[in-house]
Write a protein that holds these residues in place. Structure first.
Motif, short mmCIF file in Angstrom:
data_model
loop_
_atom_site.label_atom_id
_atom_site.label_comp_id
_atom_site.label_asym_id
_atom_site.label_seq_id
_atom_site.Cartn_x
_atom_site.Cartn_y
_atom_site.Cartn_z
N SER A 65 24.58 40.16 31.65
CA SER A 65 25.52 39.06 31.80
C SER A 65 26.86 39.53 32.33
O SER A 65 27.54 38.81 33.07
CB SER A 65 25.70 38.34 30.46
OG SER A 65 26.09 39.23 29.45
N LEU A 66 27.27 40.76 31.99
CA LEU A 66 28.55 41.26 32.49
C LEU A 66 28.47 41.56 33.99
O LEU A 66 29.42 41.31 34.73
CB LEU A 66 28.95 42.51 31.72
CG LEU A 66 30.45 42.77 31.62
CD1 LEU A 66 31.13 41.63 30.87
CD2 LEU A 66 30.73 44.08 30.91
N LEU A 67 27.33 42.09 34.44
CA LEU A 67 27.15 42.32 35.89
C LEU A 67 27.13 41.01 36.65
O LEU A 67 27.70 40.89 37.74
CB LEU A 67 25.85 43.09 36.13
CG LEU A 67 26.02 44.58 36.38
CD1 LEU A 67 26.60 45.26 35.16
CD2 LEU A 67 24.69 45.21 36.75
N PHE A 68 26.46 40.02 36.08
CA PHE A 68 26.43 38.69 36.68
C PHE A 68 27.86 38.15 36.81
O PHE A 68 28.23 37.61 37.86
CB PHE A 68 25.58 37.76 35.81
CG PHE A 68 25.38 36.39 36.40
CD1 PHE A 68 24.32 36.14 37.26
CD2 PHE A 68 26.23 35.35 36.10
CE1 PHE A 68 24.13 34.88 37.81
CE2 PHE A 68 26.06 34.08 36.62
CZ PHE A 68 24.99 33.85 37.49
N THR A 69 28.65 38.34 35.76
CA THR A 69 30.04 37.90 35.79
C THR A 69 30.82 38.66 36.86
O THR A 69 31.67 38.08 37.56
CB THR A 69 30.70 38.11 34.41
OG1 THR A 69 29.95 37.41 33.42
CG2 THR A 69 32.14 37.62 34.42
N GLY A 70 30.52 39.95 37.00
CA GLY A 70 31.18 40.73 38.04
C GLY A 70 30.92 40.17 39.43
O GLY A 70 31.82 40.08 40.27
N GLY A 71 29.67 39.77 39.67
CA GLY A 71 29.35 39.15 40.95
C GLY A 71 30.11 37.85 41.16
O GLY A 71 30.59 37.56 42.27
N LEU A 72 30.23 37.05 40.10
CA LEU A 72 31.00 35.82 40.18
C LEU A 72 32.45 36.10 40.56
O LEU A 72 33.05 35.40 41.39
CB LEU A 72 30.97 35.09 38.83
CG LEU A 72 29.68 34.40 38.39
CD1 LEU A 72 29.86 33.81 37.00
CD2 LEU A 72 29.30 33.29 39.36
N LEU A 73 33.02 37.14 39.95
CA LEU A 73 34.44 37.45 40.18
C LEU A 73 34.68 37.99 41.59
O LEU A 73 35.75 37.78 42.16
CB LEU A 73 34.92 38.45 39.13
CG LEU A 73 34.90 37.96 37.68
CD1 LEU A 73 35.48 39.01 36.74
CD2 LEU A 73 35.65 36.64 37.54
N VAL A 74 33.69 38.67 42.13
CA VAL A 74 33.82 39.11 43.53
C VAL A 74 33.82 37.90 44.45
O VAL A 74 34.65 37.78 45.36
CB VAL A 74 32.68 40.07 43.91
CG1 VAL A 74 32.74 40.39 45.42
CG2 VAL A 74 32.78 41.36 43.11
N ALA A 75 32.89 36.97 44.22
CA ALA A 75 32.79 35.78 45.07
C ALA A 75 34.02 34.89 44.96
O ALA A 75 34.44 34.27 45.94
CB ALA A 75 31.53 34.98 44.70
N SER A 76 34.62 34.84 43.76
CA SER A 76 35.78 33.96 43.56
C SER A 76 37.09 34.64 43.94
O SER A 76 38.15 34.03 43.83
CB SER A 76 35.83 33.50 42.10
OG SER A 76 35.94 34.62 41.23
N GLY A 77 37.03 35.91 44.36
CA GLY A 77 38.23 36.59 44.83
C GLY A 77 39.04 37.29 43.76
O GLY A 77 40.09 37.86 44.05
N VAL A 78 38.58 37.28 42.51
CA VAL A 78 39.30 37.97 41.45
C VAL A 78 39.19 39.48 41.64
O VAL A 78 40.16 40.22 41.46
CB VAL A 78 38.75 37.56 40.07
CG1 VAL A 78 39.40 38.37 38.95
CG2 VAL A 78 38.99 36.07 39.84
N ILE A 79 38.00 39.94 42.01
CA ILE A 79 37.80 41.35 42.34
C ILE A 79 37.86 41.47 43.85
O ILE A 79 36.99 40.97 44.57
CB ILE A 79 36.44 41.85 41.81
CG1 ILE A 79 36.42 41.81 40.28
CG2 ILE A 79 36.16 43.27 42.30
CD1 ILE A 79 35.10 42.24 39.66
#
Length: 223
Positions: free
Chosen positions: A40-54
């Motif tokens: 779930s944390l990796l999934f969240t990481g992917g979300l944050l890349v797509a949303s521009g946070v990362i």
């Protein structure tokens, strides 16, 4: 725990990649890391890349996570070679669930060396299988090859799943809400498994009770 770590990842921004790598390494290589929420944390990481946070290319995030996963498994394998079954006896056994160990052993015995690749996609099992591979003296070269394949496939698959969903406007603007939903969904199989075990246990207890009653009746009738 993912729900608790998500605000921290949002605050860290690009630095959240270091947190991802640390969690993946500990979950993979330290025997007590099975409680960490790798998927779930990796999934969240992917979300944050797509949303521009990362602010990093998704390929870089995948590479960092894959390296952390592979190195973590190498540590687990080394611990298995050096410590072996002693880790599961005495005081150490207080911190490790016998059910978790038995599940990992069955998985390893069923799939052989392929278990190193397949276990990467199974929570808890992925923490224990590298240790079991080391204990079983699997050749290091064979383990390392399968470890690399499993680490790359897992990192790419889970991070990309979050990344592509993160491109959906609603998801991108409600990351924390989506994470809560993902965590809730991930708990459904656990809840179902517990319910089935409880019902099965009750059925077995009822059957045993009925058998006992029947034997008592037969015994009474014979007198």
């Amino acid at each position: 725990m993912t729900v608790l770590l998500t605000p921290l990842m949002l605050a860290l921004g690009t630095g959240a990649v270091a947190l991802l790598a640390a969690v993946v390494f500990v979950e993979s290589g330290v025997l007590l890391g099975f409680f960490l929420p790798g998927d779930s944390l990796l999934f969240t990481g992917g979300l944050l890349v797509a949303s521009g946070v990362i602010h990093l290319p998704v390929a870089v995030v995948i590479a960092v996570v894959a390296v952390a996963a592979v190195l973590g498994d190498q540590l687990g394998y080394t611990l298995g070679r050096r410590l072996g079954p002693r880790v599961f006896s005495g005081r150490a056994s207080r911190f490790l669930s016998p059910a978790h160990l038995a599940r990992a052993e069955r998985f390893f015995e069923r799939h052989g060396s392929r278990a190193v690749v397949l276990a990467r996609f199974v929570p808890v099992v992925r923490t224990l299988v590298p240790f079991l591979a080391g204990t079983a003296a699997m050749p290091r070269g064979r383990f390392t090859t399968r470890n690399a394949v499993g680490g790359v496939l897992w990192a790419a698959g889970v991070v990309l799943a979050g990344f592509f969903l993160g491109g959906v406007p609603f998801v991108a603007h409600h990351v924390e809400l989506v994470v809560v939903g993902v965590v809730a969904l991930s708990l459904v199989p656990v809840a179902v498994s517990l319910a089935v075990r409880r019902l099965t246990g009750r059925d077995a207890a009822d059957d045993a009770a009925h058998d006992g009653e029947a034997r008592e009746l037969v015994g009474a009738g014979s007198h």
